[in-house]
Design an enzyme around this catalytic site. Structure first.
Site, short mmCIF file in Angstrom:
data_model
loop_
_atom_site.label_atom_id
_atom_site.label_comp_id
_atom_site.label_asym_id
_atom_site.label_seq_id
_atom_site.Cartn_x
_atom_site.Cartn_y
_atom_site.Cartn_z
N LYS A 313 0.84 -1.21 0.00
CA LYS A 313 0.00 0.00 0.00
C LYS A 313 0.86 1.25 0.00
CE LYS A 313 -4.31 -1.63 0.95
NZ LYS A 313 -5.42 -0.99 1.58
N CYS A 407 -27.75 31.52 11.62
CA CYS A 407 -27.21 31.60 10.27
C CYS A 407 -26.13 32.69 10.20
CB CYS A 407 -28.33 31.90 9.27
SG CYS A 407 -27.70 32.15 7.60
N CYS A 425 -30.64 26.91 7.56
CA CYS A 425 -31.23 28.21 7.86
C CYS A 425 -32.63 28.23 7.25
CB CYS A 425 -30.38 29.33 7.26
SG CYS A 425 -31.26 30.91 7.23
#
Ligand code: IVH
Length: 671
Positions: A313, A407, A425
């Site tokens: 790997k 928000c 929101c």
């Protein structure tokens, strides 16, 4: 380590590994890298070996992971699909080389070096030169039958090229999503504020498990093959078998190499560690296999993997960099995404400054504090990913980064979507990025195609108070536009012309352009074709909406609520008054063709391009009649996959033609 410590560590590792297995194979949403998973597994293996009194047949070490999905038919593999033992250094590959040499009693041998493709494995059976079945690895013993999906992948032959292929054989390989396709798909998903795929592997396996082969077909998957199995192989070594398979029509990597010494193996590793970055598909390592099949047989298998092969790997590229701040960004549909803003750092040749933290759960899991140093990885993935925090460098005074409660754009308290990780929101029509995002979406090329209004102009029109919602677009005039600082006479004329032309955009695209929650391009088209007009859509209740193919309760409720919102109502009224298409074109509404006039047609089997219901509709649209059973009067049978043998026999007896799917589509001019 005391016996008790060992037991407790073993228990922890087992439960963690079970969880990660589930995340990986079932949810397609791994939380840790393959590498970390392997290290945990290796630690567990070592402990179980040292403390055999704690053996457990259900331990994660006792099986290869499973990707079985309940919706697919399960098939038992004729030959189990084992995995490969992994290693992470050239030294370990050398040790393997030595073990093989010893086990073969000093006999000389060759090794084939190959790329390890990072997708999802598949076993495909061919009989008499035709593809008969494709099965995923599953738990290694049983896999999912994904034949219908695999048949849509263009680079997988349905019928072989003439050649000396065995009457029956199995070929194994990897289903892949090329980088280019992956990036496009994720860009689209980002745009639609849908969760992104972490890497091409997840995207490929997620796609292969979809229930609708048409979506699979649209995703442009690819494949590479690396293992041929049969009682009647065409050669006595792996390399030649693969070369043969290539001539039969399989996509076999051109980057296989015959190697005969550890030095050559090392060179192969060195070369690909660098050059793999230029490949069009993801790879996560290399595989070395003893070439001679006789020697493979002598070496045999352990319970989980062949002794004649090993995988190496690659190291993912990773960097550690200070976090500057976390920003929270509101998208078109109101979803708030946390983003880590980093001290710029060079990773795999690009400078990384920002990385999405996706949602609150992921942010919390990482346990990010202010001023932390973050690990960023680009292990194959093009999108940089935060994989952890360097706690040693943490300032003791620092505090956890909290998700915002309101928000960041308009200050409205956020709401959490039930059952989802996202915060939203709710100030849909009062929050700037949601408004300008929707205007931009409405005008984009695949929607209303209004030339001249992109992100910047949408912001400009909003800031000037000219366009506050999409209906306002149809009140714009050239003289009003020209008054804006950045818009000249020419641009203004172009925008007005674009708006005028948008009135001819087909109804399906109008539905998509409206930004109805969770209604992407495909769903919009489905809905439009099913309801045929805006008036019909407005008259539908949630249950009626749910009856539309592919519309579940969330989407149905979303459409219903959207259409009852006062702003949507005004928008639709404005569009209608302006002359925007509010119903399907005549052509799509009425039986369009006469290609099947007077024909009675039986549908049999399962299909790749359309559902049965859609074929029914298509037959009717073309003036034909769909009938249930085969008789002398049947004009032909539209045949898909897995047509029953008795039906087939009946057709043959009565001399009724069987028309395959693709040919049928040609008849009606769809192909
Ligand atoms: S050979 C019995 N060759 O890696 C061994 N596997 O970790 C059969 N893979 O399940 C596999 N590239 O999905 C082989 N060149 C390659 C490969 C490869 C990727 C995958 C495959 C397999 C997994 C094993």
């Amino acid at each position: 380590m005391t016996e008790q410590d060992a037991k407790s560590r073993i228990d922890t590792l087992r439960s963690e590994l079970h969880r990660h297995n589930h995340n990986y194979y079932v949810l397609n949403a791994p939380e840790i890298s393959d590498r970390d998973f392997d290290f945990m597994l290796k630690e567990l293996e070592a402990l179980e070996k040292e403390w055999p009194q704690f053996a457990d047949p259900d331990s994660p070490t006792q099986r290869v992971g499973s990707d079985l999905t309940k919706e697919f038919g399960h098939v038992v593999h004729e030959r189990p699909m084992l995995s490969l033992s992994n290693c992470y250094s050239v030294e370990e590959v050398d040790e393997w080389f030595d073990r093989v040499r010893k086990a073969l009693g000093g006999e000389s041998f060759n090794v084939v070096g190959e790329l390890k493709f990072d997708g999802t494995s598949i076993a495909i059976t061919y009989r008499h030169g035709r593809l008969v079945r494709a099965v995923t690895r599953g738990d290694g013993t049983r896999g999912d039958d994904v034949t219908a999906n695999v048949r849509t992948i263009r680079s997988i032959p349905l019928v072989l090229q003439p050649g000396d292929w065995p009457e029956e054989f199995e070929i194994r390989g990897e289903i892949l999503m090329p980088w280019e396709v992956f990036e496009k798909l994720n860009a689209e998903r980002a745009y639609n504020e849908e969760p992104l795929f972490a890497n091409p592997r997840n995207a490929a396996s997620g796609t292969l498990k979809m229930q609708d082969p048409r979506i699979v077909a649209s995703r442009h998957l690819d494949a590479r093959f690396y293992y041929l199995l049969s009682d009647d192989l065409p050669a006595d070594n792996h390399y030649d078998c693969m070369e043969k398979a290539r001539t039969w029509g399989f996509k076999v990597s051109k980057n296989m190499a015959l190697l005969s010494s550890p030095e050559q193996v090392n060179d192969f590793v060195g070369y690909w560690d660098e050059n793999r970055k230029k490949l069009p598909v993801a790879t996560d390592g290399l595989v070395f296999k003893v070439n001679s099949l006789r020697q493979q047989l002598n070496l045999g298998f352990t319970a989980k993997s062949p002794r004649w092969a090993i995988s190496f790997k690659f190291n993912p590229e990773r960097a550690c960099t200070p976090l500057r701040f976390v920003s929270f960004e509101t998208g078109r549909m109101g979803i708030v995404t946390p983003v880590a803003n980093l001290e710029p750092v060079l990773l795999s040749g690009t400078i990384v400054k920002r990385a999405s933290l996706h949602n609150e759960d992921i942010m919390r899991e990482l346990d990010i504090h202010t001023d932390d140093w973050l690990y960023v990885e680009k292990g194959g993935e093009i999108i940089p990913k935060i994989t952890g925090v360097d706690k040693e460098q943490r300032n003791p005074e620092s505090t956890p980064v909290r998700f915002v409660a309101t928000c960041p754009e308009c200050g409205t308290p956020l709401v959490r979507i039930e059952g989802e990780a996202a915060w939203r929101c709710p100030n849909t029509y009062g929050c700037r990025p949601q408004i300008t995002g929707k205007i931009e979406h409405f005008c984009a090329r695949r929607m209303m195609d209004i030339d001249g209004i992109g992100e910047e102009t949408a912001e400009l029109l909003y800031a000037a108070g000219l366009v506050r919602r999409i209906g306002d677009l149809y009140r714009l005039t050239a003289s009003r536009l020209e008054k804006l600082e950045k818009i000249g006479e020419k641009t203004a004329a172009r925008i007005i012309a674009g708006i005028e032309e948008s009135k001819n955009v087909p109804f399906e695209r109008v539905v998509y352009a409206l930004s109805i929650p969770n209604v992407g391009e495909t769903t919009a088209k489905r809905v439009a074709l099913a309801v045929k007009s805006m008036d019909a859509l407005l008259a539908m209740n949630v249950d009626m909406l749910k009856a539309i193919p592919d519309v579940g309760s969330t989407i149905a409720q979303g459409i219903y609520d959207y259409l009852r919102d006062p702003v949507s109502i005004s928008n639709i009224a404005d569009l209608r008054a302006a002359g925007v298409q509010m119903q399907l074109s005549e052509e799509k509404m009425q039986p369009a063709g006469t290609a099947l006039e007077g024909k009675s047609i039986v549908i049999s089997g399962t299909f790749a391009y359309h559902s049965r219901d859609e074929y029914k509709e298509l037959i009717e649209r073309e003036g034909g009649k769909n009938v249930g059973s085969i008789s002398k009067k049947t004009s032909f049978v539209l045949t898909g996959e897995n047509m029953g043998p008795s039906k087939r026999e009946k057709c043959e007896k009565l001399g009724i033609p069987m028309v395959p799917e693709e040919e049928f589509l040609k008849m009606i001019g769809e192909k």
